[in-house]
Structures are given as C-alpha cells and as structure tokens.
Scaffold this active site. Structure first.
Site, PDB file in Angstrom:
ATOM      1  N   ALA A   1       0.874  -1.170   0.000  1.00 24.23           N
ATOM      2  CA  ALA A   1       0.000   0.000   0.000  1.00 24.23           C
ATOM      3  C   ALA A   1       0.908   1.216   0.000  1.00 24.23           C
ATOM      4  O   ALA A   1       2.075   1.132   0.417  1.00 24.23           O
ATOM      5  CB  ALA A   1      -0.888  -0.027   1.234  1.00 24.23           C
TER       6      ALA A   1
ATOM      7  N   GLY B   1       0.606  -4.864   0.945  1.00 22.88           N
ATOM      8  CA  GLY B   1      -0.574  -4.948   0.085  1.00 22.88           C
ATOM      9  C   GLY B   1      -0.318  -5.688  -1.222  1.00 22.88           C
ATOM     10  O   GLY B   1      -1.243  -6.239  -1.821  1.00 22.88           O
TER      11      GLY B   1
ATOM     12  N   GLU C   1      -0.626  -9.250  -0.377  1.00 25.13           N
ATOM     13  CA  GLU C   1      -2.059  -9.486  -0.158  1.00 25.13           C
ATOM     14  C   GLU C   1      -2.819  -9.570  -1.477  1.00 25.13           C
ATOM     15  O   GLU C   1      -3.759 -10.348  -1.614  1.00 25.13           O
ATOM     16  CB  GLU C   1      -2.621  -8.369   0.730  1.00 25.13           C
ATOM     17  CG  GLU C   1      -2.037  -8.409   2.132  1.00 25.13           C
ATOM     18  CD  GLU C   1      -2.448  -7.217   2.973  1.00 25.13           C
ATOM     19  OE1 GLU C   1      -2.087  -6.079   2.606  1.00 25.13           O
ATOM     20  OE2 GLU C   1      -3.126  -7.408   3.989  1.00 25.13           O
TER      21      GLU C   1
ATOM     22  N   GLU D   1       4.380  -4.942   7.501  1.00 21.18           N
ATOM     23  CA  GLU D   1       3.580  -3.881   8.142  1.00 21.18           C
ATOM     24  C   GLU D   1       3.933  -3.612   9.603  1.00 21.18           C
ATOM     25  O   GLU D   1       3.877  -2.476  10.057  1.00 21.18           O
ATOM     26  CB  GLU D   1       2.076  -4.220   8.041  1.00 21.18           C
ATOM     27  CG  GLU D   1       1.477  -3.979   6.663  1.00 21.18           C
ATOM     28  CD  GLU D   1       1.584  -5.181   5.741  1.00 21.18           C
ATOM     29  OE1 GLU D   1       2.395  -6.092   6.019  1.00 21.18           O
ATOM     30  OE2 GLU D   1       0.867  -5.200   4.736  1.00 21.18           O
TER      31      GLU D   1
END
Ligand code: DAK
Length: 258
Positions: free
Chosen positions: A64, A109, A112, A132
């Site tokens: 992200a 992300g 993911e 993270e």
C-alpha cells in the site's frame, strides 16, 4: 477505458491487469485501487483467465502507498482498508481463474493482492513479505487471514511478526508460491497455464472455484454438502453434456460455459 495507474490488456480470452506505477514500485494508493475496481467491473464472459502482474522491471506491488497512508486519520484509514478489502474480495470472487505473476517485490498490500488470486507464480527475483508491523500497523487488505489459510498459522505468524522478506524459493517451500520461473519466462508460463485452463469447462471451473472458496470457511460436512449439490446442478448444463459426449465420441470437447 484509459487508466493512469493500471493497464488492462486482453489477448484473446486472457486478460492481464498490470498495476503500473513503476516510479513508486506500483504501490497501491486510492486512485490505483479505484482503477482496479473499475477494471474488474469490465471483466465479462469474454474473459476466461485473468493474470495480475506489475508494470516495470522491479516490482509486482511494493505495498500500500506509505506516502498516502502516513498522515491518514483513523476514519480515512478505515475507508482505505475497506476499499482494499472490497477490491481484493471482488478479485477473489471472479468466476474465472486468476493468476498472480509475481515479477518482483510483492510486499504488504502487494503480497495481499497476490494472495487474493487463485495461483501465485513468481520470478526468481521476486521477494515476498508482510512488513507492516515494522511500520506500526498490521496487514490491512486481508493478509492476516488469506496468508494464514494459505500457509498455516505458524508460518503466517512468522512472516507477519518478523516482517521479513522471503525469496521466491522459500515462498515456494512454504506453499505460498506454486512455481518459480526465470524472470523472462514468467509471463509465458502464466499464459501456458491459462491455455491449459481454457481447455476445460468454464462453468465447471467457476463452480469448482466457488465450492473450494466457500467450503474453506465451512465445517467439512456442510462443505461436502455444498459440493454434492453443486455437482448435481451441473447435470443438464451444456458443458456437462458436451464434455461427456466428447469423451464418448473420442474428440476434444468444445465448451460454451453454459
Ligand atoms: N509506498 C509508497 N512508495 C513506495 C513504496 C510504498 N509501499 N515502496 C516503494 N516506494 C517508492 C519509494 O519511496 C521510491 O520513491 P522515490 O524516493 O523514488 O520517490 C520508489 O518507490 C523506489 O523505491 P526505493 O528507492 O525504495 O527502491 P529500492 O530498490 O531501494 O527498495 C523496496 C525497494 C521495495 C525494498 C523499498 O522500496 C521498500 O521497502 N518499500 C516499502 C515496502 C513496504 O514496506 N511495503 C509495505 C507497505 S505497508 C491498512 C491498509 C493497508 C495496509 C495496512 C493497513 N489499513 C487501512 C488498516 C497495508 C500496508 C502496506 O502494504
């Protein structure tokens, strides 16, 4: 449709979604996620397989977008998380097989995103991980749950708690990645897999995918009941009749997905 941060290309019945912000190693900001959502809405019955990969040479998706996330107040962070969850759930729910071609960094992300695909194939130079906790947060787009389902609790906890990046070989060893390919052979491999999948009934694949996905969250007895019911429902479909008829007539089946 013209997008800024992604590309959606179609080659016959194979669509390829490129997350394409190479300057930021394809990091997922709000705009990119919104464009992905719009692109997924355009996937129709003309598409039989979707490949997801990263634009540029270095990254699948490096996570992200930290620059965008850094100053988010809680309410907006919740919205950002919800957007990512929505897009990845949409990807996961597509009736066609989805293949992540992990061509470089797949972090946070990005990892993911790969986990929301049916298969993950990686190039030898890929690095995967969920860093993270080193940023003071936890995976926010389904990573804690999909990774755990993919590799088991202990491995998932090891990756999430250490935040370490693993190489493609290690990712294959723990069952996160299916195969590791030389970088220049990755896309050809994914397309070859797509070709194989397209020989089979799209209807049967869609049903099998739904039963596997839904069944994973159900008690075995209930999941088996779902399989039994779905199996029965396929009888009478054009694909079931054609598949069995073609076998008996010793010819290749020609499926319509109906
Ligand atoms: N976000 C923003 N920009 C990024 C980025 C990222 N994730 N990753 C790389 N970039 C940018 C860099 O800032 C740099 O930009 P410029 O300085 O050139 O402007 C450019 O991409 C090239 O990166 P580097 O110069 O760093 O390239 P290197 O080869 O030296 O290093 C790297 C590559 C992948 C090791 C490094 O870039 C890196 O460590 N990137 C960050 C990886 C990472 O930590 N990813 C996880 C992000 S956190 C939630 C929702 C979602 C999430 C959590 C919660 N909720 C709403 C609750 C998810 C979180 C994440 O994914």
């Amino acid at each position: 449709m013209a997008y800024e941060n992604i590309r959606l290309e179609k080659d016959g019945a194979v669509a390829t979604l490129y997350v394409d912000r190479p300057k930021a190693l394809n990091a997922l900001n709000t705009k990119t996620l919104q464009e992905m959502e719009a692109a997924l809405h355009t996937i129709g019955t003309d598409v039989r397989v979707l490949i997801v990969t990263g634009g540029g040479e270095k990254a699948f998706v490096a996570g992200a977008d930290i620059a965008e996330m850094a100053a988010l107040p809680e309410a907006q962070a919740q919205e950002f998380g919800a957007l990512g969850h929505r897009v990845f759930a949409m990807l996961e729910a597509l009736p066609v097989p989805t293949i992540a071609a992990v061509n470089g960094f797949a972090l946070g992300g990005g990892c993911e995103l790969a986990l929301a695909c049916d298969f993950i194939y990686a190039s030898e130079k890929a690095k995967l991980g969920l860093p993270e906790v080193g940023l003071g947060v936890i995976p926010g787009f389904g990573g804690t749950q999909r990774l755990t389902r993919a590799v088991g609790r202990a491995r998932a906890k090891e990756l999430v708690f250490t935040g370490e990046r693993i190489d493609a070989a290690k990712a294959k060893e723990i069952g996160l990645v299916l195969e590791v390919l030389p970088a220049d052979a990755l896309m050809a491999h994914c397309r070859a897999v797509a070709e194989k999948l397209m020989k089979n009934s799209p209807l049967a694949i869609a049903k099998a995918k739904r039963v596997i996905e839904a069944g994973a969250d159900l008690e075995l007895k209930v999941a088996n009941e779902l399989e039994r019911k779905t199996f029965g429902e396929l009888f009478g479909s054009e694909d079931q009749r054609e598949g069995m008829k073609a076998f008996l007539e010793k010819r290749t089946a020609s499926f319509t997905g109906k």
